[in-house]
Design a protein around this motif. Sequence first.
Motif, PDB file in Angstrom:
ATOM      1  N   TRP A  16       0.833  -1.197   0.000  1.00 17.71           N
ATOM      2  CA  TRP A  16       0.000   0.000   0.000  1.00 17.71           C
ATOM      3  C   TRP A  16       0.872   1.252   0.000  1.00 17.71           C
ATOM      4  CZ3 TRP A  16      -3.081  -1.951   4.852  1.00 17.71           C
ATOM      5  CH2 TRP A  16      -3.837  -3.079   4.515  1.00 17.71           C
ATOM      6  N   PRO A  17       1.272   1.742  -1.166  1.00 17.88           N
ATOM      7  CA  PRO A  17       2.004   3.017  -1.196  1.00 17.88           C
ATOM      8  C   PRO A  17       1.114   4.170  -0.746  1.00 17.88           C
ATOM      9  CG  PRO A  17       2.254   1.814  -3.269  1.00 17.88           C
ATOM     10  CD  PRO A  17       1.159   1.148  -2.512  1.00 17.88           C
ATOM     11  N   GLY A  18       1.730   5.169  -0.161  1.00 23.13           N
ATOM     12  CA  GLY A  18       0.993   6.355   0.231  1.00 23.13           C
ATOM     13  C   GLY A  18       0.671   7.228  -0.968  1.00 23.13           C
ATOM     14  N   ALA A  19      -0.559   7.700  -1.014  1.00 18.34           N
ATOM     15  CA  ALA A  19      -0.985   8.629  -2.069  1.00 18.34           C
ATOM     16  C   ALA A  19      -1.125  10.011  -1.452  1.00 18.34           C
ATOM     17  CB  ALA A  19      -2.303   8.190  -2.688  1.00 18.34           C
ATOM     18  N   TYR A  37      -2.612   3.821   0.568  1.00 16.58           N
ATOM     19  CA  TYR A  37      -2.539   4.292   1.950  1.00 16.58           C
ATOM     20  C   TYR A  37      -2.609   5.809   1.973  1.00 16.58           C
ATOM     21  CZ  TYR A  37      -0.644   5.046   6.671  1.00 16.58           C
ATOM     22  OH  TYR A  37      -0.455   5.446   7.965  1.00 16.58           O
ATOM     23  N   VAL A  38      -3.301   6.345   2.961  1.00 18.18           N
ATOM     24  CA  VAL A  38      -3.351   7.787   3.168  1.00 18.18           C
ATOM     25  C   VAL A  38      -2.692   8.072   4.516  1.00 18.18           C
ATOM     26  CG1 VAL A  38      -4.797   9.842   3.341  1.00 18.18           C
ATOM     27  CG2 VAL A  38      -5.495   7.947   1.847  1.00 18.18           C
ATOM     28  N   SER A  39      -1.551   8.729   4.469  1.00 14.65           N
ATOM     29  CA  SER A  39      -0.733   8.980   5.652  1.00 14.65           C
ATOM     30  C   SER A  39      -1.134  10.269   6.341  1.00 14.65           C
ATOM     31  CB  SER A  39       0.742   9.056   5.233  1.00 14.65           C
ATOM     32  OG  SER A  39       1.522   9.709   6.206  1.00 14.65           O
ATOM     33  N   ALA A  41       0.851  11.875   8.288  1.00 15.38           N
ATOM     34  CA  ALA A  41       2.014  12.759   8.161  1.00 15.38           C
ATOM     35  C   ALA A  41       1.979  13.521   6.849  1.00 15.38           C
ATOM     36  CB  ALA A  41       3.299  11.941   8.266  1.00 15.38           C
ATOM     37  N   VAL A  42       1.526  12.856   5.789  1.00 18.13           N
ATOM     38  CA  VAL A  42       1.461  13.505   4.479  1.00 18.13           C
ATOM     39  C   VAL A  42       0.337  14.524   4.429  1.00 18.13           C
ATOM     40  CG1 VAL A  42       0.981  13.102   2.033  1.00 18.13           C
ATOM     41  CG2 VAL A  42       2.610  11.634   3.250  1.00 18.13           C
ATOM     42  N   VAL A  43      -0.830  14.184   4.979  1.00 23.70           N
ATOM     43  CA  VAL A  43      -1.921  15.161   5.030  1.00 23.70           C
ATOM     44  C   VAL A  43      -1.460  16.412   5.781  1.00 23.70           C
ATOM     45  CG1 VAL A  43      -4.259  15.615   5.878  1.00 23.70           C
ATOM     46  CG2 VAL A  43      -3.721  13.401   4.841  1.00 23.70           C
ATOM     47  N   SER A  44      -0.747  16.206   6.894  1.00 32.95           N
ATOM     48  CA  SER A  44      -0.222  17.347   7.646  1.00 32.95           C
ATOM     49  C   SER A  44       0.768  18.148   6.811  1.00 32.95           C
ATOM     50  CB  SER A  44       0.466  16.859   8.928  1.00 32.95           C
ATOM     51  OG  SER A  44      -0.445  16.267   9.813  1.00 32.95           O
TER      52      SER A  44
END
Length: 288
Positions: A16-19, A37-39, A41-44
């Motif tokens: 599941w790579p992060g998008a 995957y929805v991280s 950390a990335v959304v932040s």
Amino acid sequence: MSGLRAGLASGRIQRWPGAMNPLVAKLIQEIGFEGVYVSGAVVSAELGLPDIGLTTLTEVAERGRQIARVTDLPVFIDADTGFGEPLNAARTVRLLEEAGLAGCHLEDQVNPKRCGHLDGKSLVPVEDMVRRLRAAVGARRDPDFVICARTDARGVEGLDAAIDRAKAYVDAGADLIFTEALETAAEFAKFRAAVDVPLLANMTEIGKSELLSAGQLESLGYNAVIYPVTTLRLAMHAIETGLREIDRTGTQSELLDRMQTRSRLYDLLDYRAYNAFDADIFNFTVSE
């Protein structure tokens, strides 16, 4: 059985790579990964914020909805600590189900949390996390929605304590266990031997964990692996390099061979399908 549950039960590791956005999710599906995957950390980071619990449930759920909308793959999302008390965790599960997500993970840090590979984390007592999980499981309306318990105990209380916490979380109803910041293959193996439910590995770069391949993790008995921040790091490095080139030279002419072409972007966005669908109303030509 949902795609996410079926994948976890398949005997093949689910990658599941992060998008970081919906367009990346489309590419993840096209290449042939098993999920998205929805991280947190990335959304932040995309909001210009550090990963210390500053985002809201509304912001996270909306980004999850945007990504789930564009892909047929199961989308699994980081729900931090559930955004508050057990009742908040229950509401989190309801909203993520409504947004079309296939599952989420909840962690046992105090609120506000810290990035899982940073030092200085603090954990809630086991009993508090058990209440958090029971509230989440009790709120679930879709039996296929996967609720994962993440423990950050490895870096705070040690590996044995992380195993004990994981067992308590399984008893509370967690479908999947995610132990953050395991360091070596031997630690991954010890955790697998001790916990008898599906396990998720985090292969984030520049963190505390040895970077094991999907094949190695599968041979160790892991069911899924996430690459949470990889696409963001790749993109931001390329963007920074390009912007510095433009700042230095005043032109992007030497960067063209590093750019996605217009035709490739249009192909990924499936312009032609939209054109065919809308041909009776409005027509346009796709060209480089």
